[in-house]
Write a protein that holds these residues in place. Sequence first.
Motif, PDB file in Angstrom:
ATOM      1  N   ILE A  35     -12.731 -32.166 -19.238  1.00  0.00           N
ATOM      2  CA  ILE A  35     -13.217 -30.782 -19.306  1.00  0.00           C
ATOM      3  C   ILE A  35     -14.723 -30.767 -19.520  1.00  0.00           C
ATOM      4  O   ILE A  35     -15.445 -30.001 -18.883  1.00  0.00           O
ATOM      5  N   LEU A  39     -17.559 -29.171 -16.940  1.00  0.00           N
ATOM      6  CA  LEU A  39     -18.461 -28.110 -17.373  1.00  0.00           C
ATOM      7  C   LEU A  39     -19.871 -28.620 -17.680  1.00  0.00           C
ATOM      8  O   LEU A  39     -20.695 -27.877 -18.182  1.00  0.00           O
ATOM      9  N   SER A  40     -20.136 -29.888 -17.380  1.00  0.00           N
ATOM     10  CA  SER A  40     -21.448 -30.522 -17.591  1.00  0.00           C
ATOM     11  C   SER A  40     -21.926 -30.411 -19.035  1.00  0.00           C
ATOM     12  O   SER A  40     -23.088 -30.121 -19.296  1.00  0.00           O
ATOM     13  N   THR A 116     -19.200 -21.459 -23.082  1.00  0.00           N
ATOM     14  CA  THR A 116     -18.452 -22.689 -22.830  1.00  0.00           C
ATOM     15  C   THR A 116     -17.284 -22.819 -23.801  1.00  0.00           C
ATOM     16  O   THR A 116     -16.196 -23.241 -23.402  1.00  0.00           O
ATOM     17  N   ILE A 119     -14.547 -20.542 -22.522  1.00  0.00           N
ATOM     18  CA  ILE A 119     -13.927 -21.080 -21.311  1.00  0.00           C
ATOM     19  C   ILE A 119     -12.992 -22.237 -21.660  1.00  0.00           C
ATOM     20  O   ILE A 119     -11.849 -22.295 -21.203  1.00  0.00           O
ATOM     21  N   VAL A 120     -13.475 -23.176 -22.492  1.00  0.00           N
ATOM     22  CA  VAL A 120     -12.663 -24.326 -22.884  1.00  0.00           C
ATOM     23  C   VAL A 120     -11.444 -23.863 -23.681  1.00  0.00           C
ATOM     24  O   VAL A 120     -10.331 -24.360 -23.472  1.00  0.00           O
TER      25      VAL A 120
END
Length: 137
Positions: A35, A39-40, A116, A119-120
């Motif tokens: 993950i 998502l960098s 982030t 989202i995670v």
Amino acid sequence: MNKKEKTATIVGMTLLIILVAGFVLGIYFFGIEGIFELLSIQYKSVWSLVVFVVSVFILGIIIELFSKAIFKLSVRNITGKGKVSFIRIIIEGISIWLVLFTVDEFMNSITLSLKTEIIVALLLAVLEIIFDNKEDK
């Protein structure tokens, strides 16, 4: 059983428990790493990621106890699969976000933005619901 057999049994069971716990944490580790890669998200070292994953795992177990109880109490009188599923995703997402936020605040080697984290958390909540064994049905 004599003393030697009892010791061998205890050592064998301990090794089995360590092996199973290592396997579960390994799957969790590579999932989080995947993950983060998608998502960098940057992290300083593999050890910082290991500490992050173990912290999320341990705190997640504690928070999950409360979120499961809240979910069970919330959907007691609700009918309809859609409503129950929506409530479960929301409660799971909030609890996972709380865990991610807490661990992220205590660690300096990994920094996640709020977007982030959300989202995670939602991704992990949906994956947990999908892979959850169907004991609720």
